[in-house]
Write an enzyme that holds these catalytic residues in place. Structure first.
Site, PDB file in Angstrom:
ATOM      1  N   ARG A   1      54.668  41.595  48.034  1.00  0.00           N
ATOM      2  CA  ARG A   1      53.375  40.947  48.187  1.00  0.00           C
ATOM      3  C   ARG A   1      53.039  40.812  49.674  1.00  0.00           C
ATOM      4  O   ARG A   1      53.922  40.635  50.510  1.00  0.00           O
ATOM      5  CB  ARG A   1      53.454  39.566  47.538  1.00  0.00           C
ATOM      6  CG  ARG A   1      52.183  38.726  47.580  1.00  0.00           C
ATOM      7  CD  ARG A   1      51.144  39.260  46.650  1.00  0.00           C
ATOM      8  NE  ARG A   1      50.165  38.245  46.272  1.00  0.00           N
ATOM      9  CZ  ARG A   1      48.907  38.513  45.972  1.00  0.00           C
ATOM     10  NH1 ARG A   1      48.473  39.760  45.994  1.00  0.00           N
ATOM     11  NH2 ARG A   1      48.077  37.562  45.603  1.00  0.00           N
TER      12      ARG A   1
ATOM     13  N   THR B   1      43.454  46.299  41.870  1.00  0.00           N
ATOM     14  CA  THR B   1      44.811  46.328  41.350  1.00  0.00           C
ATOM     15  C   THR B   1      44.979  47.533  40.414  1.00  0.00           C
ATOM     16  O   THR B   1      44.058  47.921  39.716  1.00  0.00           O
ATOM     17  CB  THR B   1      45.072  45.023  40.569  1.00  0.00           C
ATOM     18  OG1 THR B   1      44.744  43.930  41.409  1.00  0.00           O
ATOM     19  CG2 THR B   1      46.497  44.926  40.128  1.00  0.00           C
TER      20      THR B   1
ATOM     21  N   THR C   1      48.057  46.300  44.685  1.00  0.00           N
ATOM     22  CA  THR C   1      46.620  46.065  44.793  1.00  0.00           C
ATOM     23  C   THR C   1      46.158  45.937  46.229  1.00  0.00           C
ATOM     24  O   THR C   1      46.950  45.659  47.146  1.00  0.00           O
ATOM     25  CB  THR C   1      46.256  44.775  44.028  1.00  0.00           C
ATOM     26  OG1 THR C   1      44.847  44.607  44.020  1.00  0.00           O
ATOM     27  CG2 THR C   1      46.898  43.556  44.665  1.00  0.00           C
TER      28      THR C   1
ATOM     29  N   ASP D   1      43.382  35.150  47.828  1.00  0.00           N
ATOM     30  CA  ASP D   1      44.203  34.619  46.743  1.00  0.00           C
ATOM     31  C   ASP D   1      44.866  33.290  47.097  1.00  0.00           C
ATOM     32  O   ASP D   1      45.464  32.651  46.230  1.00  0.00           O
ATOM     33  CB  ASP D   1      45.272  35.637  46.331  1.00  0.00           C
ATOM     34  CG  ASP D   1      44.722  36.682  45.370  1.00  0.00           C
ATOM     35  OD1 ASP D   1      43.558  36.552  44.947  1.00  0.00           O
ATOM     36  OD2 ASP D   1      45.454  37.634  45.035  1.00  0.00           O
TER      37      ASP D   1
ATOM     38  N   SER E   1      48.421  37.013  39.968  1.00  0.00           N
ATOM     39  CA  SER E   1      48.515  37.082  38.509  1.00  0.00           C
ATOM     40  C   SER E   1      49.216  38.347  38.037  1.00  0.00           C
ATOM     41  O   SER E   1      49.358  38.561  36.829  1.00  0.00           O
ATOM     42  CB  SER E   1      47.111  37.027  37.894  1.00  0.00           C
ATOM     43  OG  SER E   1      46.487  35.795  38.158  1.00  0.00           O
TER      44      SER E   1
ATOM     45  N   GLY F   1      43.449  43.653  36.851  1.00  0.00           N
ATOM     46  CA  GLY F   1      42.426  42.838  36.210  1.00  0.00           C
ATOM     47  C   GLY F   1      42.281  41.440  36.757  1.00  0.00           C
ATOM     48  O   GLY F   1      41.667  40.588  36.103  1.00  0.00           O
TER      49      GLY F   1
END
Length: 555
Positions: free
Chosen positions: A89, A367, A385, A409, A439, A459
């Site tokens: 991430r 994503t 993403t 985010d 998510s 999504g």
């Protein structure tokens, strides 16, 4: 689904999985799928193939595949039965502050967190993919071998067709703001038209440098300097030191049980695995099969299970290096029993009646997604993403690298909504070096320690509920894999208090849901749950028909 004749119509074909004995790749873009299958045919394992697909998608699916973003990879090793979570991430730059996305009035500035250099987190993809290859690759193929197809596609060009042709006009305003992006994705004053060729020479050069010198070529030196300068020129705070210090993290997956199956998914800073298991724990108390696929009662209890999970997400989830996330409590069966008891089978609860729970008494300590399984049973579920389609739309000058807007985010302010309408809490506040909550939910389903399913989806906030419904469709409703992926989905994330439903559900069902008090809104399709399943010695692959250009392919 049974096909009575030997002739299969296109509509029937999309509800039949692709079958193979030796390996399977399912991704959102056909050229990248071909790249992965070719790696398997050369003797590479699932991790090798996944790394090759990840780099290829940076070329062929620029709105989501990336070098300038980040994500999560789940790895299953067949020989040992081990499951590993690789967190690559993005991180906040060292100069990031908790108030950096507030305006002079102290309110969230959405433009700053989505459209400027402040929105760009330190990219993790290159180090993440390279680390996966270093630790878990077959040893038969070098990183350069796996990157060669991506470099060739970038240098020689790819046709503008299918999903790429659809996305470029929609992103024209975003990409057109930056000269470096216009020079790649535009032809004169308009985006490249359908039938044109997209050539990404600078990206090819960046891929070549990484292939020759490893990930340090991206995180140090000229490429890192160009990325940091482009971010700062766009109003951001990233430095070369931020890039040089980036490291992926190997984490322990989160695990749960559902009707005799083991669910293995991504832990924080992804909220996906925790809340997927939390929702499945709630649903385990209902006989969904007897309710029927697509019935108002089954959809009602699923929606009611989603609400408390998303309320908990807003209160409890964040970067585990900064906050204590009560994972064990949130995925405990007794905690779910209490949440289930609050559900009324005849009435939809308004959002104001649903609060975050107290899991502590149960606490013990755009994503894109692709799935790969090889002949030995090794598997990868990978979701990564740029956040929005094409990120902030900015290509770092001279690198070909599109930059993410993942900083959105984080919670700009407690209680404020991000671009996906998710409520933010203190646990997910901006902080130097922190990883924003996600998510993304790359997931394995096992039975008696053996791999059954590899799945996940893009999504935004709808990722978790997409994966939830693929699993429920397979386990409870006994659909085949292609049917489970294609079946119309619903989504409720607590706030806003709206039940999103895809087209395909009957008007009578929607009327029954409204009669229970649901605020039903028919929404555009979401997700691309490209999945692979092991059945009786065969591999079944399903690409999601909601996105154009997806492909599941085996050999």
């Amino acid at each position: 689904m049974q096909v009575e004749s030997g002739i299969v119509t296109p509509d029937e074909a999309r509800l039949l999985p692709v079958l193979s004995r030796h390996g399977m790749v399912s991704s959102q873009e056909a050229l990248a799928t071909h790249v992965g299958v070719a790696v398997l045919e050369k003797g590479g394992n699932a991790i090798d193939a996944a790394v090759a697909v990840g780099f290829a998608l940076a070329v062929t699916l620029p709105r989501a595949g990336n070098l300038g973003g980040g994500g999560f990879m789940m790895v299953h090793l067949a020989k040992t039965g081990e499951d590993i979570a690789i967190d690559y991430r993005e991180t906040a730059p060292a100069a990031a502050t908790a108030t950096m996305f507030l305006n002079a009035s102290g309110e969230p500035d959405r433009n700053a967190s989505t459209r400027t250099g402040k929105a760009v987190g330190v990219p993790g993809t290159v180090r993440g993919l390279a680390e996966a290859h270093r630790l878990y690759g077959s040893g038969k193929l070098s990183l350069a071998d796996l990157m060669a197809p991506a470099e060739k596609l970038a240098r020689n060009g790819i046709p503008v067709e299918s999903g790429l042709a659809d996305s470029l006009p929609r992103a024209a305003g975003l990409l057109g703001r930056w000269p470096s992006s216009r020079s790649i994705f535009f032809q004169g004053e308009t985006p490249l038209p359908r039938g044109a060729t997209l050539i990404q020479a600078d990206l090819a050069g960046t891929l070549h440098a990484i292939a020759e010198s490893g990930p340090d070529a991206f995180y140090r030196g000229d490429i890192a300097r160009r990325i940091a300068e482009s971010v700062r020129d766009a109003g951001g705070v990233m430095t070369e030191a931020d890039l040089a210090s980036y490291k992926p993290v190997i984490r322990k997956p989160v695990r749960g049980q559902y009707r005799g199956y083991e669910i293995v998914s991504m832990p924080p800073p992804s909220s996906g695995g925790v809340h997927l298991i939390e929702m499945l724990n709630i649903l385990e108390g209902y006989d969904l099969a007897s309710m029927g696929a697509g019935s108002a009662q089954a959809l009602h209890v699923m929606a009611e299970a989603m609400k408390p999970a998303y309320a908990d997400r807003a209160s409890w989830l964040g970067d585990p290096s900064r906050v204590k996330v009560p994972v064990a409590g949130l995925i405990a069966k007794p905690y779910a029993n209490g949440l289930r008891a609050a559900i009324d089978l005849n009435r939809a609860r308004p959002a104001d009646e649903v609060k975050a729970g107290d899991p502590l008494p149960f606490e013990h300590t755009e994503t894109t997604h692709f799935s790969v399984v090889d002949a030995e049973g090794n598997a990868v579920a990978n979701t990564y993403t740029l956040n929005f389609s094409y990120g902030i739309g900015l290509v770092a000058e001279g690198t070909g690298v599109l930059l993410n807007n993942e900083m959105d985010d984080f919670s700009a302010k407690t209680g404020a909504l991000n671009a996906y309408g998710l409520v933010g809490g203190d646990s997910n506040a901006v902080a130097p070096g922190a990883r924003p909550l996600s998510s993304m939910s790359p997931t394995f389903v096992l039975r008696d320690g053996k791999l059954v399913l590899v799945t996940g989806s893009p999504g935004g906030s709808r990722i978790i509920t997409t994966v939830l419904q693929v699993i429920v469709n397979l386990v409870d409703l006994r659909m085949n894999l292609a049917e489970a992926v294609a079946f119309p989905r619903i989504h409720h994330q607590w706030r806003p208090d709206v039940l999103l439903v895809e087209e395909g559900l009957s008007p009578d069902t929607l009327a029954l849901l409204r009669a229970k008090g649901h605020k039903v809104k028919v929404a555009t399709p979401s997700g691309s749950a490209n999945s692979v399943m092991r059945i009786d010695g065969l591999l079944a692959g399903a690409s999601d028909p909601r996105q154009r250009g997806t492909l599941a392919e085996g050999y």
